[in-house]
Design an enzyme around this catalytic site. Sequence first.
Site, PDB file in Angstrom:
ATOM      1  N   GLY A 261      -6.756   8.278  -7.838  1.00  0.00           N
ATOM      2  CA  GLY A 261      -8.118   8.446  -7.366  1.00  0.00           C
ATOM      3  C   GLY A 261      -8.404   7.564  -6.172  1.00  0.00           C
ATOM      4  CG  ASN A 262     -11.261   8.738  -3.367  1.00  0.00           C
ATOM      5  OD1 ASN A 262     -10.544   8.961  -2.402  1.00  0.00           O
ATOM      6  ND2 ASN A 262     -11.988   9.679  -3.942  1.00  0.00           N
TER       7      ASN A 262
ATOM      8  N   GLY B  91     -11.159  19.108  -5.320  1.00  0.00           N
ATOM      9  CA  GLY B  91     -10.296  18.013  -5.747  1.00  0.00           C
ATOM     10  C   GLY B  91      -9.575  18.363  -7.042  1.00  0.00           C
TER      11      GLY B  91
ATOM     12  CG  ASP C   9     -10.409  14.313  -8.989  1.00  0.00           C
ATOM     13  OD1 ASP C   9     -10.559  15.297  -8.219  1.00  0.00           O
ATOM     14  OD2 ASP C   9     -11.063  13.256  -8.864  1.00  0.00           O
ATOM     15  NE  ARG C  10     -15.668  18.758  -8.516  1.00  0.00           N
ATOM     16  CZ  ARG C  10     -16.418  19.656  -7.889  1.00  0.00           C
ATOM     17  NH1 ARG C  10     -16.210  19.924  -6.607  1.00  0.00           N
ATOM     18  NH2 ARG C  10     -17.356  20.317  -8.552  1.00  0.00           N
TER      19      ARG C  10
ATOM     20  CG  ASP D 271     -14.092  11.719 -13.310  1.00  0.00           C
ATOM     21  OD1 ASP D 271     -14.290  10.519 -13.552  1.00  0.00           O
ATOM     22  OD2 ASP D 271     -12.974  12.170 -12.994  1.00  0.00           O
TER      23      ASP D 271
ATOM     24  CB  THR E  26     -15.015   6.491  -5.826  1.00  0.00           C
ATOM     25  OG1 THR E  26     -13.915   5.673  -6.250  1.00  0.00           O
ATOM     26  CG2 THR E  26     -15.524   6.016  -4.489  1.00  0.00           C
TER      27      THR E  26
ATOM     28  CB  THR F  23     -34.500  -9.731  -7.786  1.00  0.00           C
ATOM     29  OG1 THR F  23     -35.658 -10.233  -7.109  1.00  0.00           O
ATOM     30  CG2 THR F  23     -33.743  -8.808  -6.850  1.00  0.00           C
TER      31      THR F  23
END
Length: 272
Positions: A8-9, A108, A110-111, A130, A133, A196
């Site tokens: 993956g990325n 992709g 992976d998809r 999924d 990234t 914050t």
Amino acid sequence: MLLTIDIGNSSIVIAAFGEGDAPVASWRLRTDRQGRAEAYRRAVCQHWQQSGFGGGDFEAVALCSVVAPLTEQWSGLLAEMLDCEPLVLHPRMTLGVTLDVRSPEKVGMDRLAGAAAVWERTKGAAVAVDFGTATTFNVVDAQGRFRGGAIAPGLGTAADSLAENAPALLRLNSATEESSPEFELIPPSSAIGRDTNEALRSGLVLGYTGLVEGLLARIRSELETPVSVIATGGLGHIITPLTSSIDSYDPWLTLSGIRTVYRLNANKERRK
């Protein structure tokens, strides 16, 4: 055993499958597009040695990659390490689902592996979400057709973007104006943050949950049929407990899909 690799990325996930549904072992490396094959080889061998594995333990290997510069490199590396040619997944293979999208070759892999996995598991309309990234919503209808889906910036990517473009938000706590500990992507106790840090966790984690719920609601309304939703990916475990829109979380879903595609194509590839 079958060795599966998902490049993956952000991460390279490696898993060894025996006869069971879950891998018997898994390892994770950081994706480095400039990384050399020898460095990857050393890292993999080190992981295997620590876990009591060697190349001879694997009878076959299947590779899924969305990082083009690493696909050929890893294909050659695996062939040398395991003395067998890896099955490199591509959209023209038998996937168990038919592709009902405009440009299948641009989806992709992976998809598609995720889609193959949810169809294999449910045999009905389903979505593989999924959380990587990017967060991808991969839709299979009741007829086993991959219909496409949606792609959103990943939860970690959104946090990184905020850190880059508004660094003071992640550096300072509004209550103390002092340097705060490293920001964690964990749910806040309330949507109304009193400092914050809490406000950031509300906006990022709870806000992201709203994004997921909204997209899944629209997908369900367009399919007009009951839909199973299975989450996966490194950050899926954060969002899944926060919403009833997701039925379950499976960290190995994409790798299971790689194994499914391998089983559907291994004999065909050997005959070529």
